[in-house]
Design an enzyme around this catalytic site. Sequence first.
Site, PDB file in Angstrom:
ATOM      1  N   ARG A  17       5.345 -12.992   9.753  1.00 47.81           N
ATOM      2  CA  ARG A  17       5.958 -11.705   9.481  1.00 47.81           C
ATOM      3  C   ARG A  17       7.255 -11.581  10.281  1.00 47.81           C
ATOM      4  NH1 ARG A  17       2.385  -6.856  11.350  1.00 47.81           N
ATOM      5  NH2 ARG A  17       4.312  -5.770  10.814  1.00 47.81           N
ATOM      6  N   GLU A  74       0.866  -1.170   0.000  1.00 47.43           N
ATOM      7  CA  GLU A  74       0.000   0.000   0.000  1.00 47.43           C
ATOM      8  C   GLU A  74       0.910   1.229   0.000  1.00 47.43           C
ATOM      9  OE1 GLU A  74      -3.527  -0.346   2.767  1.00 47.43           O
ATOM     10  OE2 GLU A  74      -2.323  -2.047   3.457  1.00 47.43           O
ATOM     11  N   LYS A 134       3.460   0.365  10.702  1.00 49.86           N
ATOM     12  CA  LYS A 134       3.480   1.542   9.838  1.00 49.86           C
ATOM     13  C   LYS A 134       2.922   2.768  10.557  1.00 49.86           C
ATOM     14  CE  LYS A 134       3.033   0.752   5.472  1.00 49.86           C
ATOM     15  NZ  LYS A 134       2.488   0.464   4.121  1.00 49.86           N
TER      16      LYS A 134
END
Length: 562
Positions: free
Chosen positions: A266, A40, A276
């Site tokens: 992850r 994104e 983020k």
Amino acid sequence: MTTTTEPVAAEAGRDFIRDIVQADLDSGKYRRIVTRFPPEPNGYLHIGHAKSIALNFGIAQEFSGRCNLRFDDTNPTKEEQEYIDSIQADVRWLGYAWDGEPVYASDYFDRLYEWAEGLIVAGHAYVDDQSQAQIRETRGTLTEPGKNSPFRDRSAAESLDLFRRMKAGEFPNGARVLRAKIDMSSGNINLRDPVLYRILHATHPRTGTKWSIYPSYDYAHGQSDAIEGVTHSICTLEFEDHRPLYEWLLDKLPVPSKPHQYEFARLNLTYTLLSKRVLTELVRGGHVAGWDDPRMPTIAGLKRRGVPPVAIREFVKRIGVAKANSVVDVGMLEFSIREHLNKAAPRRMAVLRPLKVVIENYPEGQVEELEAVNHPDDPSAGTRRVAFGRELYIERDDFMENPPKKFFRLSPGAEVRLRYAYFIKCREAVKNAAGEVIELRCTYDPATKGGNAPDGRKVKATMHWLSVAQSRPAEIRIYNPLFAKPNPDAANFAADLNPQSLEVLQDARIEPAIAETNSPEPMQFERQGYFVRDKDSTPEKPVFNRTIGLRDTFAKEIGGKG
């Protein structure tokens, strides 16, 4: 095909995803593997993304497939061209190439909208007039089912009319949403009539003001995969509970292909936060000097700090691809960095905290050039000349007036070796009015040139040094971990920031060989660590960042504080 200057070698070894890919090829399920890296564009990439990049691009390369770079640009309020540009630059810098031009979820907005209308007509979606807060309140919990919206049984004709008016920009933000009609009592909350479209009057970086409604990530993601013919949609574990929705949408829509989603663990690192939201707040709150601040775990920050891309790739390969989340010691990343730099970085001398030394028995005005090796393990790297004279700088920490028993460096009456030069002995420490040592008076032994005494006497320390007259001033930035605790709290990250994460040394001295080169490649400052020229550097004022020390000292210094 986008080119790269540093081709990436195929990874050795196997993991469960590569085993699946191999089995799918062997069975004939797929003739060609297609993956994608789908960031994104609402921030810069970080070290966690490097794991996903290496996996998706690596699999495509290893199995002679294709990997797309796709921007999932479904939220124009948080997306910027700056992020799109930085993501492309970071992927290239890491050494990977995508097929063709980058693609975007926004490329498919028209088709996604048409499919959404089809869901309404088929009775699989409806327009809901509830507010975001009301939808949240009626969604239920992990132990309690949700409640049907009072608009859930709205006719398809009415929902279709409202949806078209939403697209036309007739309603304000938040007035209505399009929801999938699945099961409000599902044990998976993601299947409790998830939102597929919301009204958002905002300018999109690529589509401008064409759209007043935007698809949710969950709606756009799987359908984009299907349009692109992705065979293996690889994502991190937090999307595991989203997979049933991913598959429900693929089953209900006339998609050209049906990819399968696979989840892997992850990357989590000690002394690091990869959220983020946290990274954005660090930048906007002024806790760091931008997304590429060398303390940041962003790819841009690591690059500016001097971390080689090959070290990041090697680190990612070492930690592997697992099914369960875990926390990796940041020391593993540091090991990969040191391992590469130790082999590749040329050696130079720099004095970070200078203390002046006057060699009283060395002739005034005399300067001699001594030979220094550029890399002790690589004769092909050659040698350079370093100037030696009566007045030198040594590291302030290399002198103690009243040393403890095991301090083998310079002190009154002690003798040490100067690297590539001579033995010197300290005779006197000169102090200022405040009692601080500002200069050392020493003597040298001319017979020890090159570092050995003809009479066989030994010294226990070899120190680096620089000529006062020939060395150049420089600013040195010493970076330490941004957080003082191995497990910083993302909810209150500011409380865990390390106040010693950056030390700026304005009065450091460097070899002319360092000042005169404009190479972006890291080098080792002997006995100090690995350093790289910063983008703030100028010919008049060189600036260098410490990439990493020669050994791990930070964890020991703060041991017990976390």
